[in-house]
Enzyme design. Structure first.
Site, PDB file in Angstrom:
ATOM      1  N   ASN A 186       3.180   2.289 -10.325  1.00  0.00           N
ATOM      2  CA  ASN A 186       3.640   1.639  -9.095  1.00  0.00           C
ATOM      3  C   ASN A 186       2.741   0.436  -8.868  1.00  0.00           C
ATOM      4  O   ASN A 186       1.598   0.590  -8.442  1.00  0.00           O
ATOM      5  CB  ASN A 186       3.568   2.633  -7.927  1.00  0.00           C
ATOM      6  CG  ASN A 186       3.901   1.980  -6.598  1.00  0.00           C
ATOM      7  OD1 ASN A 186       4.369   0.829  -6.555  1.00  0.00           O
ATOM      8  ND2 ASN A 186       3.665   2.690  -5.507  1.00  0.00           N
TER       9      ASN A 186
ATOM     10  N   LYS B  56       3.012  -1.836  -6.738  1.00  0.00           N
ATOM     11  CA  LYS B  56       2.919  -2.232  -5.319  1.00  0.00           C
ATOM     12  C   LYS B  56       3.105  -3.757  -5.208  1.00  0.00           C
ATOM     13  O   LYS B  56       3.841  -4.329  -6.001  1.00  0.00           O
ATOM     14  CB  LYS B  56       1.605  -1.732  -4.707  1.00  0.00           C
ATOM     15  CG  LYS B  56       1.420  -0.223  -4.948  1.00  0.00           C
ATOM     16  CD  LYS B  56       0.341   0.417  -4.140  1.00  0.00           C
ATOM     17  CE  LYS B  56       0.270   1.906  -4.467  1.00  0.00           C
ATOM     18  NZ  LYS B  56      -0.704   2.633  -3.666  1.00  0.00           N
TER      19      LYS B  56
ATOM     20  N   HIS C  16       7.621   6.253  -0.275  1.00  0.00           N
ATOM     21  CA  HIS C  16       6.175   6.139  -0.521  1.00  0.00           C
ATOM     22  C   HIS C  16       5.444   6.140   0.829  1.00  0.00           C
ATOM     23  O   HIS C  16       5.951   5.608   1.819  1.00  0.00           O
ATOM     24  CB  HIS C  16       5.873   4.855  -1.293  1.00  0.00           C
ATOM     25  CG  HIS C  16       4.469   4.802  -1.792  1.00  0.00           C
ATOM     26  ND1 HIS C  16       3.417   4.441  -0.979  1.00  0.00           N
ATOM     27  CD2 HIS C  16       3.935   5.102  -2.992  1.00  0.00           C
ATOM     28  CE1 HIS C  16       2.298   4.518  -1.680  1.00  0.00           C
ATOM     29  NE2 HIS C  16       2.580   4.919  -2.905  1.00  0.00           N
TER      30      HIS C  16
ATOM     31  N   GLU D  47       3.151   4.418   1.944  1.00  0.00           N
ATOM     32  CA  GLU D  47       2.958   3.078   2.527  1.00  0.00           C
ATOM     33  C   GLU D  47       4.225   2.614   3.240  1.00  0.00           C
ATOM     34  O   GLU D  47       4.163   1.930   4.260  1.00  0.00           O
ATOM     35  CB  GLU D  47       2.519   2.090   1.425  1.00  0.00           C
ATOM     36  CG  GLU D  47       1.068   2.340   1.025  1.00  0.00           C
ATOM     37  CD  GLU D  47       0.734   2.035  -0.420  1.00  0.00           C
ATOM     38  OE1 GLU D  47       1.475   1.281  -1.083  1.00  0.00           O
ATOM     39  OE2 GLU D  47      -0.287   2.564  -0.906  1.00  0.00           O
TER      40      GLU D  47
ATOM     41  N   GLU E 258       1.888  12.861  -3.311  1.00  0.00           N
ATOM     42  CA  GLU E 258       0.819  11.878  -3.142  1.00  0.00           C
ATOM     43  C   GLU E 258       0.102  12.140  -1.826  1.00  0.00           C
ATOM     44  O   GLU E 258       0.555  11.678  -0.769  1.00  0.00           O
ATOM     45  CB  GLU E 258       1.394  10.457  -3.123  1.00  0.00           C
ATOM     46  CG  GLU E 258       2.080  10.049  -4.406  1.00  0.00           C
ATOM     47  CD  GLU E 258       2.034   8.534  -4.611  1.00  0.00           C
ATOM     48  OE1 GLU E 258       1.648   8.110  -5.698  1.00  0.00           O
ATOM     49  OE2 GLU E 258       2.352   7.784  -3.676  1.00  0.00           O
TER      50      GLU E 258
ATOM     51  N   GLY F 215      -5.531   5.165  -3.260  1.00  0.00           N
ATOM     52  CA  GLY F 215      -6.364   3.972  -3.226  1.00  0.00           C
ATOM     53  C   GLY F 215      -7.763   4.214  -2.677  1.00  0.00           C
ATOM     54  O   GLY F 215      -8.487   3.268  -2.369  1.00  0.00           O
TER      55      GLY F 215
ATOM     56  N   SER G 293      -5.243   8.033  -6.752  1.00  0.00           N
ATOM     57  CA  SER G 293      -6.505   7.793  -7.465  1.00  0.00           C
ATOM     58  C   SER G 293      -6.564   8.454  -8.839  1.00  0.00           C
ATOM     59  O   SER G 293      -7.627   8.935  -9.247  1.00  0.00           O
ATOM     60  CB  SER G 293      -7.703   8.207  -6.601  1.00  0.00           C
ATOM     61  OG  SER G 293      -7.764   7.399  -5.434  1.00  0.00           O
TER      62      SER G 293
HETATM   63  P1  13P Z   1      -3.663   4.737  -6.441  1.00  0.00           P
HETATM   64  O1  13P Z   1      -3.478   5.232  -7.857  1.00  0.00           O
HETATM   65  O2  13P Z   1      -4.115   3.321  -6.371  1.00  0.00           O
HETATM   66  O3  13P Z   1      -4.465   5.678  -5.619  1.00  0.00           O
HETATM   67  O4  13P Z   1      -2.180   4.710  -5.786  1.00  0.00           O
HETATM   68  C1  13P Z   1      -1.383   5.824  -5.891  1.00  0.00           C
HETATM   69  C2  13P Z   1      -0.027   5.470  -5.400  1.00  0.00           C
HETATM   70  O5  13P Z   1       0.185   5.222  -4.226  1.00  0.00           O
HETATM   71  C3  13P Z   1       1.063   5.408  -6.389  1.00  0.00           C
HETATM   72  O6  13P Z   1       2.295   5.330  -5.771  1.00  0.00           O
END
Ligand code: 13P
Length: 254
Positions: free
Chosen positions: A12, A14, A98, A100, A170, A176, A216
């Site tokens: 992803n 982003k 997601h 976010e 997640e 992150g 992560s």
């Molecule tokens: P990270 O791997 O940066 O923690 O992000 C995970 C994520 O949100 C994947 O959709």
């Protein structure tokens, strides 16, 4: 990992990578992907790079995914993108719900449910994200939160469609932050999600659904996570922006 389910690792990206940057990254991933046979690889660039990445991976086994879509077919929805538009670019996956999107853009379980239905009707495989916040985990609400997200998100979806859905656990506190769930913590929630799928469908169907872990994941922790019996791959954020790290994670799923 369970030998009856093919592991799936998705990147992803982003809101990262211009077209030029995306092409540099995908060229390197493609070069290394030959080593990753046996794992399904999916790249989810931002909308603006979908076409370029689609062209670049054409003829390879790498799949293409979007990070969001609208549930309506077309119309006055400024700034939105439809399932048909994604399919036109040979997109076969779409990330839905997601955290976010849920926290920063107010996406509800009801919206997630509509999007999953439209995705399935358009032959897109939804990657459905669920996860609790740190506060919810500390208040022992993890199972209640996941239960609500899964049951509301998959409401009125026919059991025979479940094989086309990919679930992604997640934990919001692990995204992150560098704070990964321990393999045991992740496995507990993955098993719980599979139990919910069994409630909605039956055991046989629940056993076919792939459940990714995200939050992560790095080359250093991927193997141990993927070793868990109900973890069928990963949804990778930060580490997916680096071809070497991403492919190391892919190879950890072999
Ligand atoms: P990270 O791997 O940066 O923690 O992000 C995970 C994520 O949100 C994947 O959709």
């Amino acid at each position: 990992m369970n030998p009856n389910r093919k592991p799936i690792v998705a990147g992803n990206w982003k809101m990262n990578n211009t077209v030029a940057e995306a092409l540099t990254l995908v060229t390197e991933i493609k070069r290394q992907a030959a080593e990753g046979k046996g794992v399904e690889i999916v790249l989810c660039p931002p909308f603006t790079a979908l076409q370029a990445v689609s062209n670049a991976i054409s003829g390879t086994a790498i799949g293409l995914g979007a990070q969001n879509m609208h549930w309506e077919k077309s119309g006055a929805f400024t700034g939105e993108v439809s399932a048909t538009m994604l399919r036109e670019l040979y997109c076969h996956y779409v990330i839905i719900g997601h955290s976010e999107r849920r926290t920063l853009f107010g996406e509800t379980d009801e919206a997630v449910n509509r999007k999953i239905k439209t995705a399935l009707a358009s032959n897109l495989h939804p990657i459905v994200c669920v996860g609790e916040t740190l506060q919810q985990r500390q208040a022992n609400q993890t199972e209640a939160i996941i239960r609500a997200q899964v049951l509301n998100g998959l409401k009125d979806i026919a059991a025979d469609q479940f094989a086309n859905i990919i679930m992604a656990y997640e934990p919001v506190w692990a995204i992150g932050t560098g704070m990964t769930a321990t393999p045991g913590q992740a496995q507990d929630v993955h098993r719980f999600i599979r139990g919910l799928l069994q409630e909605l469908a039956d055991e046989k169907i629940a056993q076919t659904v792939r459940i990714q872990y995200g939050g992560s994941i790095k080359p250093a922790n991927a193997k141990e996570l993927f070793h868990q019996s109900d973890i069928d791959g990963g949804l990778i954020g930060g580490a997916a922006l680096d071809a070497v790290a991403f492919m190391a994670i892919v190879n950890a799923a072999l």
